[in-house]
Design a protein around this motif. Structure first.
Motif, PDB file in Angstrom:
ATOM      1  N   ASP A 140      28.200 -29.640 -22.934  1.00 33.34           N
ATOM      2  CA  ASP A 140      28.942 -30.716 -23.599  1.00 33.34           C
ATOM      3  C   ASP A 140      29.186 -30.432 -25.077  1.00 33.34           C
ATOM      4  N   SER A 141      29.081 -29.162 -25.482  1.00 32.57           N
ATOM      5  CA  SER A 141      29.196 -28.773 -26.878  1.00 32.57           C
ATOM      6  C   SER A 141      30.329 -27.766 -27.053  1.00 32.57           C
ATOM      7  N   PRO A 142      30.944 -27.733 -28.234  1.00 36.30           N
ATOM      8  CA  PRO A 142      31.900 -26.641 -28.477  1.00 36.30           C
ATOM      9  C   PRO A 142      31.179 -25.299 -28.311  1.00 36.30           C
ATOM     10  N   ALA A 143      31.833 -24.335 -27.703  1.00 33.40           N
ATOM     11  CA  ALA A 143      31.228 -23.018 -27.481  1.00 33.40           C
ATOM     12  C   ALA A 143      31.620 -22.074 -28.609  1.00 33.40           C
ATOM     13  N   GLU A 144      31.401 -22.551 -29.823  1.00 29.26           N
ATOM     14  CA  GLU A 144      31.728 -21.763 -31.006  1.00 29.26           C
ATOM     15  C   GLU A 144      30.871 -22.247 -32.175  1.00 29.26           C
ATOM     16  N   PRO A 145      30.756 -21.404 -33.204  1.00 32.15           N
ATOM     17  CA  PRO A 145      29.892 -21.772 -34.329  1.00 32.15           C
ATOM     18  C   PRO A 145      30.570 -22.772 -35.273  1.00 32.15           C
ATOM     19  N   VAL A 146      30.477 -24.037 -34.923  1.00 28.30           N
ATOM     20  CA  VAL A 146      30.972 -25.110 -35.785  1.00 28.30           C
ATOM     21  C   VAL A 146      29.835 -26.112 -35.984  1.00 28.30           C
ATOM     22  N   VAL A 147      29.857 -26.781 -37.116  1.00 29.31           N
ATOM     23  CA  VAL A 147      28.809 -27.758 -37.406  1.00 29.31           C
ATOM     24  C   VAL A 147      28.770 -28.800 -36.293  1.00 29.31           C
ATOM     25  N   GLY A 148      27.576 -29.044 -35.782  1.00 28.75           N
ATOM     26  CA  GLY A 148      27.367 -30.005 -34.711  1.00 28.75           C
ATOM     27  C   GLY A 148      27.289 -29.378 -33.334  1.00 28.75           C
ATOM     28  N   ALA A 149      27.766 -28.143 -33.167  1.00 30.31           N
ATOM     29  CA  ALA A 149      27.684 -27.470 -31.866  1.00 30.31           C
ATOM     30  C   ALA A 149      26.217 -27.243 -31.524  1.00 30.31           C
ATOM     31  N   ARG A 150      25.906 -27.349 -30.233  1.00 25.67           N
ATOM     32  CA  ARG A 150      24.513 -27.182 -29.792  1.00 25.67           C
ATOM     33  C   ARG A 150      24.400 -26.086 -28.739  1.00 25.67           C
ATOM     34  N   PHE A 151      23.265 -25.419 -28.790  1.00 25.69           N
ATOM     35  CA  PHE A 151      22.964 -24.372 -27.818  1.00 25.69           C
ATOM     36  C   PHE A 151      21.488 -24.407 -27.489  1.00 25.69           C
ATOM     37  N   ARG A 152      21.116 -23.765 -26.404  1.00 28.12           N
ATOM     38  CA  ARG A 152      19.706 -23.656 -26.031  1.00 28.12           C
ATOM     39  C   ARG A 152      19.313 -22.195 -26.117  1.00 28.12           C
ATOM     40  N   GLY A 153      18.231 -21.945 -26.856  1.00 24.58           N
ATOM     41  CA  GLY A 153      17.666 -20.604 -26.951  1.00 24.58           C
ATOM     42  C   GLY A 153      16.467 -20.492 -26.026  1.00 24.58           C
ATOM     43  N   HIS A 154      16.389 -19.394 -25.299  1.00 25.33           N
ATOM     44  CA  HIS A 154      15.278 -19.129 -24.384  1.00 25.33           C
ATOM     45  C   HIS A 154      14.432 -18.011 -24.984  1.00 25.33           C
ATOM     46  N   ASN A 155      13.161 -18.305 -25.215  1.00 25.81           N
ATOM     47  CA  ASN A 155      12.286 -17.422 -25.976  1.00 25.81           C
ATOM     48  C   ASN A 155      11.113 -16.917 -25.150  1.00 25.81           C
ATOM     49  N   ARG A 156      10.587 -15.774 -25.588  1.00 26.38           N
ATOM     50  CA  ARG A 156       9.384 -15.224 -24.956  1.00 26.38           C
ATOM     51  C   ARG A 156       8.625 -14.401 -25.989  1.00 26.38           C
ATOM     52  N   SER A 157       7.320 -14.569 -25.979  1.00 27.65           N
ATOM     53  CA  SER A 157       6.424 -13.766 -26.794  1.00 27.65           C
ATOM     54  C   SER A 157       5.148 -13.578 -25.988  1.00 27.65           C
ATOM     55  N   GLY A 158       4.889 -12.354 -25.578  1.00 29.80           N
ATOM     56  CA  GLY A 158       3.744 -12.114 -24.706  1.00 29.80           C
ATOM     57  C   GLY A 158       3.912 -12.903 -23.420  1.00 29.80           C
ATOM     58  N   LEU A 159       2.905 -13.678 -23.059  1.00 32.98           N
ATOM     59  CA  LEU A 159       2.977 -14.488 -21.847  1.00 32.98           C
ATOM     60  C   LEU A 159       3.638 -15.852 -22.079  1.00 32.98           C
ATOM     61  N   ALA A 160       3.797 -16.229 -23.333  1.00 34.40           N
ATOM     62  CA  ALA A 160       4.387 -17.538 -23.654  1.00 34.40           C
ATOM     63  C   ALA A 160       5.901 -17.493 -23.489  1.00 34.40           C
TER      64      ALA A 160
END
Length: 165
Positions: A47-67
């Motif tokens: 539901d967000s613009p797929a570009e770098p504009v103020v207000g656009a949202r994204f989800r980052g998926h992270n991993r460090s070791g087992l976390a």
């Protein structure tokens, strides 16, 4: 005794590309996983613009070791060739994700390319229990500057690759 938590920090590096090209790479959050030691992938929210504009949202998926974890992020500054910044969004329903950090890239033209200043500021700390857990599971989060320096090194390599130009 454990290292103290730094609430903010920054690193800098010159990369061999024009500020507009560096901004294009940084603003493409879907390529973040190619440069980050911790973020494996990111995607714009449906539901967000797929570009770098103020207000656009994204989800980052992270991993460090087992976390493994993910965070919703919101673009808070998007000035092509000058600055790109986003913040992690506190998630009210998840007590482990009620903190927030602003991640920022400031760009300046210099001889040989662009001086990139990568910085962070913790604007809302995790609750004490989770801060202790993070300190054990993710001790490098006490000072993110070494990981950020690795990110800028990877950014410099990306800028040096002919395919990105």
């Amino acid at each position: 005794m454990a290292r103290p938590w730094l609430r903010e920090g920054s690193v800098e590096r010159t990369v061999a590309a024009a500020p507009e090209e560096v901004y294009r790479l940084l603003g493409d959050v879907t390529s973040t996983g190619e440069r980050s030691a911790e973020c494996r992938r990111a995607a714009w929210l449906p539901d967000s613009p797929a570009e770098p504009v103020v207000g656009a949202r994204f989800r980052g998926h992270n991993r460090s070791g087992l976390a493994r974890w993910s965070r919703v992020c919101e673009v808070v500054e998007a000035t092509p060739g000058e600055a790109f910044a986003f913040r992690t969004i506190p998630e009210r329903r998840d007590p482990s994700r009620q903190d927030s950090t602003i991640w920022r890239y400031d760009l300046a033209p210099v001889d040989g390319g662009t001086r990139v200043r990568h910085s962070y500021e913790i604007t809302q700390e995790p609750r004490p229990f989770f801060k202790r857990v993070y300190g054990v599971l993710l001790p490098h989060h006490r000072d993110m500057r070494p990981a950020m320096a690795q990110t800028l090194e990877a950014l410099a390599r990306s800028c040096a690759e002919p395919a990105t130009r």
